[in-house]
Design a protein around this motif. Structure first.
Motif, PDB file in Angstrom:
ATOM      1  N   LEU A   1      40.350  29.923  23.034  1.00 63.05           N
ATOM      2  CA  LEU A   1      39.759  30.065  23.997  1.00 63.05           C
ATOM      3  C   LEU A   1      39.644  31.618  24.556  1.00 63.05           C
ATOM      4  O   LEU A   1      40.613  32.449  24.537  1.00 63.05           O
ATOM      5  N   ARG A   2      38.198  32.068  24.854  1.00 66.94           N
ATOM      6  CA  ARG A   2      37.927  33.380  25.090  1.00 66.94           C
ATOM      7  C   ARG A   2      38.474  33.422  26.542  1.00 66.94           C
ATOM      8  O   ARG A   2      37.823  32.628  27.472  1.00 66.94           O
ATOM      9  N   ALA A   3      39.005  34.682  26.994  1.00 70.09           N
ATOM     10  CA  ALA A   3      39.338  34.717  28.670  1.00 70.09           C
ATOM     11  C   ALA A   3      39.299  35.952  28.741  1.00 70.09           C
ATOM     12  O   ALA A   3      39.515  36.961  28.368  1.00 70.09           O
ATOM     13  N   GLU A   4      39.028  36.144  30.189  1.00 66.58           N
ATOM     14  CA  GLU A   4      38.723  37.119  30.682  1.00 66.58           C
ATOM     15  C   GLU A   4      39.208  37.369  32.292  1.00 66.58           C
ATOM     16  O   GLU A   4      39.130  36.242  33.075  1.00 66.58           O
ATOM     17  N   VAL A   5      40.069  38.385  32.738  1.00 70.36           N
ATOM     18  CA  VAL A   5      40.523  38.741  34.003  1.00 70.36           C
ATOM     19  C   VAL A   5      40.040  40.021  34.553  1.00 70.36           C
ATOM     20  O   VAL A   5      40.088  40.996  33.749  1.00 70.36           O
ATOM     21  N   THR A   6      39.500  40.061  35.857  1.00 68.11           N
ATOM     22  CA  THR A   6      39.241  41.204  36.347  1.00 68.11           C
ATOM     23  C   THR A   6      39.922  41.628  37.735  1.00 68.11           C
ATOM     24  O   THR A   6      40.155  40.473  38.594  1.00 68.11           O
ATOM     25  N   LEU A   7      40.918  42.408  37.649  1.00 69.12           N
ATOM     26  CA  LEU A   7      41.650  43.031  38.682  1.00 69.12           C
ATOM     27  C   LEU A   7      41.064  44.016  39.535  1.00 69.12           C
ATOM     28  O   LEU A   7      40.439  44.855  39.049  1.00 69.12           O
ATOM     29  N   THR A   8      40.738  43.654  40.940  1.00 74.76           N
ATOM     30  CA  THR A   8      40.218  44.659  41.705  1.00 74.76           C
ATOM     31  C   THR A   8      41.109  44.631  43.051  1.00 74.76           C
ATOM     32  O   THR A   8      41.974  43.831  43.230  1.00 74.76           O
ATOM     33  N   ILE A   9      41.252  46.057  43.389  1.00 75.89           N
ATOM     34  CA  ILE A   9      42.126  46.360  44.677  1.00 75.89           C
ATOM     35  C   ILE A   9      41.106  46.942  45.679  1.00 75.89           C
ATOM     36  O   ILE A   9      40.741  48.227  45.161  1.00 75.89           O
ATOM     37  N   GLU A  10      41.215  46.470  46.787  1.00 80.83           N
ATOM     38  CA  GLU A  10      40.362  47.106  47.712  1.00 80.83           C
ATOM     39  C   GLU A  10      41.058  48.244  48.386  1.00 80.83           C
ATOM     40  O   GLU A  10      42.403  48.500  48.218  1.00 80.83           O
ATOM     41  N   GLY A  11      40.424  49.390  48.551  1.00 80.00           N
ATOM     42  CA  GLY A  11      40.721  50.498  49.184  1.00 80.00           C
ATOM     43  C   GLY A  11      41.212  51.642  48.021  1.00 80.00           C
ATOM     44  O   GLY A  11      41.586  52.676  48.246  1.00 80.00           O
ATOM     45  N   LEU A  12      40.983  51.048  46.822  1.00 78.51           N
ATOM     46  CA  LEU A  12      41.559  52.131  45.776  1.00 78.51           C
ATOM     47  C   LEU A  12      40.393  52.467  44.575  1.00 78.51           C
ATOM     48  O   LEU A  12      40.549  52.957  43.771  1.00 78.51           O
ATOM     49  N   ASP A  13      39.262  51.515  44.875  1.00 78.36           N
ATOM     50  CA  ASP A  13      38.078  51.834  43.906  1.00 78.36           C
ATOM     51  C   ASP A  13      38.600  51.176  42.534  1.00 78.36           C
ATOM     52  O   ASP A  13      38.158  52.102  41.636  1.00 78.36           O
ATOM     53  N   LEU A  14      39.441  50.267  42.588  1.00 79.71           N
ATOM     54  CA  LEU A  14      39.952  49.879  41.105  1.00 79.71           C
ATOM     55  C   LEU A  14      39.247  48.564  40.604  1.00 79.71           C
ATOM     56  O   LEU A  14      39.377  47.487  41.535  1.00 79.71           O
ATOM     57  N   SER A  15      38.800  48.564  39.474  1.00 78.63           N
ATOM     58  CA  SER A  15      38.460  47.274  38.763  1.00 78.63           C
ATOM     59  C   SER A  15      38.840  47.626  37.560  1.00 78.63           C
ATOM     60  O   SER A  15      38.275  48.397  36.710  1.00 78.63           O
TER      61      SER A  15
END
Length: 70
Positions: free
Chosen positions: A43-57
């Motif tokens: 299975l092909r999987a993808e996760v995106t981590l985002t953190i508000e206030g840090l401009d992190l994706s």
């Protein structure tokens, strides 16, 4: 906040992400198997981590191998 409490807070969050994600994947695989819609191969999987206030994706992707009895 000390460095230790910061690290413990991150570890607690990441453990929650890991445990709940595994539970969701296992449930989805069981449901797809029961419905006869489980695809062949990994299975092909993808996760995106985002953190508000840090401009992190941060995007992580990879393959999840299915058990032989799937």
């Amino acid at each position: 906040m000390t460095e230790d409490s910061f690290n413990m807070s991150m570890r607690k969050f990441l453990k929650l992400v890991g445990v709940t994600s595994q539970q969701q994947i296992e449930e989805a695989v069981r449901d797809a198997r029961a419905a006869g819609t489980l695809p062949d191969g990994p299975l092909r999987a993808e996760v995106t981590l985002t953190i508000e206030g840090l401009d992190l994706s941060h995007r992580i992707d990879g393959d999840i191998s299915l058990p032989d009895d799937a």
